[in-house]
Enzyme design. Structure first.
Site, short mmCIF file in Angstrom:
data_model
loop_
_atom_site.label_atom_id
_atom_site.label_comp_id
_atom_site.label_asym_id
_atom_site.label_seq_id
_atom_site.Cartn_x
_atom_site.Cartn_y
_atom_site.Cartn_z
N HIS B 266 30.59 52.37 5.28
CA HIS B 266 30.25 52.77 6.65
C HIS B 266 28.84 52.29 7.03
O HIS B 266 28.66 51.60 8.03
CB HIS B 266 30.34 54.31 6.75
CG HIS B 266 30.05 54.85 8.11
ND1 HIS B 266 31.04 55.18 9.01
CD2 HIS B 266 28.88 55.12 8.75
CE1 HIS B 266 30.50 55.63 10.13
NE2 HIS B 266 29.18 55.60 9.99
N GLU B 267 27.86 52.64 6.20
CA GLU B 267 26.49 52.23 6.51
C GLU B 267 26.35 50.71 6.43
O GLU B 267 25.57 50.11 7.17
CB GLU B 267 25.50 52.92 5.56
CG GLU B 267 25.50 54.45 5.60
CD GLU B 267 25.33 55.04 6.99
OE1 GLU B 267 24.72 54.36 7.85
OE2 GLU B 267 25.82 56.16 7.23
N HIS B 270 27.12 49.27 9.76
CA HIS B 270 25.93 49.35 10.63
C HIS B 270 24.94 48.23 10.27
O HIS B 270 24.37 47.58 11.14
CB HIS B 270 25.21 50.69 10.44
CG HIS B 270 25.86 51.85 11.13
ND1 HIS B 270 26.11 51.88 12.48
CD2 HIS B 270 26.30 53.04 10.65
CE1 HIS B 270 26.68 53.05 12.80
NE2 HIS B 270 26.81 53.77 11.70
N GLU B 296 28.65 52.40 16.13
CA GLU B 296 29.64 53.18 15.38
C GLU B 296 30.94 52.40 15.24
O GLU B 296 31.67 52.55 14.25
CB GLU B 296 29.85 54.52 16.09
CG GLU B 296 30.33 55.65 15.22
CD GLU B 296 29.37 56.10 14.12
OE1 GLU B 296 28.17 55.76 14.18
OE2 GLU B 296 29.83 56.76 13.19
#
EC number: 3.4.17.19
Lengths: 503, 503
Positions: B266-267, B270, B296
């Site tokens: 997830h990170e 980003h 997001e």
């Protein structure tokens, strides 16, 4: 009127606090760059550091600063912190303002160019490549001295940047004395038949285990881990961002544990200083070590008077053995002690032991003094360098890379810096002498491994004051005398006579 | 005239560059605080951050900024970067200048007080303790809206802070559609007889091995380690200091490897965004993701459309087994896949799966919209909250700590933020749909473990632009349509029908 003075004082302190805040941010960025910042971000990071540094420089030479200095100078009823802060700011202001802006810019560009040329020149042992830059650096520094003025000797102005109050007159005397005493001792040792064996030092010692042992030693020293951390770098350093955040870095060599262990103890000594500055100085330029030399006295004290002391190993040798994998099993503590205190003339300053180290500094001091008093020309440096090395240390560099080009200092324009290292040794020996009066059981303290009384003694006598006291003021207050080389000489004679079993 | 305009443009860009430099320094200090800065230095570090932040705020609302805006606005012949930068600065300037200074200060104090009260209120499940602060926060935000003005709906002004261009009109439509479709699917799943077994997920998985596996996955994604690093934190995040320095943090739970693995992916999503912004935007406020929602969309795309995709595990399941110590030995890839895609209505937003997550957001959206249109009173929030949870998710919080008090957002005054999370899901599904036209072999790409074409597609269509394009502009340019919930609905129906073997 008094009301308005109080207000100006407050505003001045707020102004200075902002500069300190910027410096703290810069300090963290440097730490980060040297401990693991991603490579590709560094170009932009350097720009950021440059922009914030420029802002600090601008603030230090601004009209606002000039107004604070004018309004507050000579005023009574200012706090001691304000007075000393004002003094620091005024010194900076004068120093920076007296150089014409174009010359300052030219100098900054020259410095960065010279450093990069120096790297290549050192790698190819080509002094001629570096010579024109060094000549220009010396020339510009001479011009700066003419802007700044000087007392007694031109070189004093440069010394004052690193060691306020220390002069050529003093250094000539103490360095002469040191040289006269150390040179024959070094000679005697090199002829000794009782040289220690050292081969066991260079066996494989796992990096993680070196780290674990280093952490144990830092803990014994009283390094506060809630106000610090230990990381890995190529060139070890300690950095005090604020007294609650003083970081130590070290380097690991798996075939020479001494690099990490003595390196950590050395940087730990610097760190104890920064961790124990009075909290009342936070946010002012006084919240750091008072000089390069006094700072070095702390690191050298711990490295040599603690870390290379027999009693320290009485406590820690068994522990070291537990972390090492068998390397010291057949080595007695006496042999170990002698090995870590081996002294041998060498070419490279940063690899020198505590006995020969001051001679490396004296050579550089004599050269710098000669340069700024027009007694030595840059073009003759390689010859002079090599002659002095032969004369004082009995060794001669094969090339200039191992000789006159070895240090970065001159390429960065840092003339007057070197003497601080030797001052650190002398200060440390003098402080040790005074400490013994309060802590006569010094050896037992080391044997017990509870080094806190040493830290507390330094905090009381040195650390807490930050820059509130000048270096020689601290020395006088603690030892009751000025700079005195005899204590270091006595220590070296005493120690090395035993290590080498001289008679 | 043209010459002087050019000059003003340059000066403006220099001015902005300085603000960006300060923000980069602040960013590094935050990263450092959350990854291992010594505790005792934090109080002073917070002061430093505060002082530098104030300076950035001062610069953003200064007379100098006002002059740049006045001189450059409406001018032709400015570069696109200047124009968009000016637009960002003007938006900030107007927003900050329209609030009277006393009210702004009052608000900052209120925020920090409210956050601290909220912590206690959450811990003791005491909504009444928090209520007066929340009322005041809502009231002040209403007043700010009256200063700032609004179009159509008062809540639009708050939405615009996080997702420029997205309005209540749009959200009402898409959220209604989502709710109508997801609620029955969730219901169907909770009645399913084909629930996946998950007990094997919670066996011991060594932290260091989780880290090694996470690094492998980041590498597959095309995360550039020369422009980043992976560290450990309590609350994982990614931070882009500049495109050459984008750091990821994660959290390790030794009895639930999913925390670290899906958290890192997830990170990492980003981070890919921030690493691949055009270098021409460095030093401007455009050098970051264009909105919370688009950001997001990147993290959720990688987490769900890559990390929870069957083909991804066809490549990586054997590798995961190598790092784990036997935990998956008896588990088929099909059972593993179903387990990591378990969906179950729950009370806590941050623990929700991808199917139920949007419902958590819709509840918050409906409440916020009601608050700012005077249709809901703060005092009724616990009742309304619990009713909606029962209605949409079929669960009811036992206390307000597990209900209305669970998120920090409102305590920090961040109204209008929540919808971005659900927008991220919808954007991601829409982008995936368009990506398939260019990368019809998407599943094969995942199976082969070379995810670079995905990164390159995003860089070309999303990353490179930073804030040069608004969120809906990106969406339109890439997908040829506006916000459309149908893609997410189709994806969820397709996926969860298979995972739960619904008919």
């Amino acid at each position: 009127m008094a009301e308005s003075l109080k207000q100006t004082e407050q505003q001045f302190l707020e102004y200075v606090k902002k500069m300190t805040a910027y410096n703290e941010a810069i300090g963290l960025m440097y730490w980060d760059m040297r401990t693991g910042a991603p490579k590709q971000g560094l170009e932009q990071r350097s720009e950021v550091i440059g922009m914030i540094s420029s802002e600090v420089f601008r603030m230090s030479t601004s009209e606002e600063m000039a107004a604070y200095i004018a309004e507050l100078s000579g005023q009574e009823n200012l706090s001691e912190v304000t007075l000393k802060t004002l003094e620091e700011c005024k010194k900076d202001y004068d120093r920076n303002k007296k150089i014409p802006a174009e010359e300052y810019t030219e100098y900054v560009i020259l410095q960065s160019k010279a450093e990069s040329i120096w790297e290549d020149a050192k790698a190819s042992s080509d002094f001629e490549m570096f010579r024109p830059y060094l000549e220009k650096l010396v020339e510009m520094n001479k011009r700066f001295i003419s802007y700044w003025g000087y007392e007694g000797n031109k070189y004093n102005t440069l010394l004052d940047m690193y060691e306020p109050g220390v002069t050529v007159e003093t250094l000539d005397q103490v360095f002469h004395q040191l040289r006269e005493k150390i040179v024959p001792l070094v000679q005697q040792i090199s002829e000794s038949q009782n040289k220690p064996g050292t081969s066991f030092l260079f066996k494989h010692f796992e990096k993680d285990k070196q780290r674990d042992f280093s952490l144990k030693v830092l803990e014994q020293m009283g390094y506060n881990f809630k106000a610090g951390r230990l990381d890995e770098t190529v060139h070890p350093f300690a950095t005090g961002l604020n007294p609650g955040d003083v970081r130590v870095t070290t380097k690991y060599d798996e075939t020479d544990f001494r690099t990490a262990v003595f390196g950590t103890i050395h940087e730990g000594g610097h760190a104890l200083y920064e961790q124990n500055i009075s909290s009342g100085l936070v946010g002012t330029p006084l919240c750091t070590g008072t000089s390069m030399g006094i700072h070095e006295s702390q690191s050298l004290f711990y490295e040599n008077f603690v870390g290379r002391h027999f009693s320290f190993w009485k406590k820690n040798y068994e522990l070291l053995k537990e972390y090492a994998s068998g390397q010291f099993n057949d080595v007695s503590i006496e042999d170990f002690y002698r090995a870590i205190n081996e002294s041998k003339p060498s070419l490279i300053r940063i690899e020198a032991d505590e006995l020969t180290y001051p001679l490396h500094i004296i050579i550089r001091y004599e050269i710098e003094k000669g340069l700024f008093n027009d007694e030595i020309n840059v073009k003759d440096l390689p010859t002079i360098w090599n002659e002095k090395y032969e004369q004082y240390l009995g060794v001669k560099p094969e090339d200039d890379g191992l000789g006159v080009l070895q240090d970065v200092h001159w390429a960065g324009g840092s003339f007057g810096y070197f003497p601080s290292y030797a001052l650190g040794y002398m200060y440390a020996a003098q402080l040790k002498n005074s400490m013994l009066k309060d802590l006569p059981n010094y050896d037992e303290i080391l044997e017990e491994g509870n080094l806190l009384p040493i830290k507390e003694w330094f905090t009381k006598n040195v650390h807490q004051f930050g820059k509130l006291k000048k270096p020689l003021e601290i020395l006088n207050d603690v030892t009751g005398e000025g700079l005195n080389a005899q204590h270091l000489i006595d220590y070296l004679y005493d120690k090395y006579s035993k290590v080498y079993q001289l008679n």
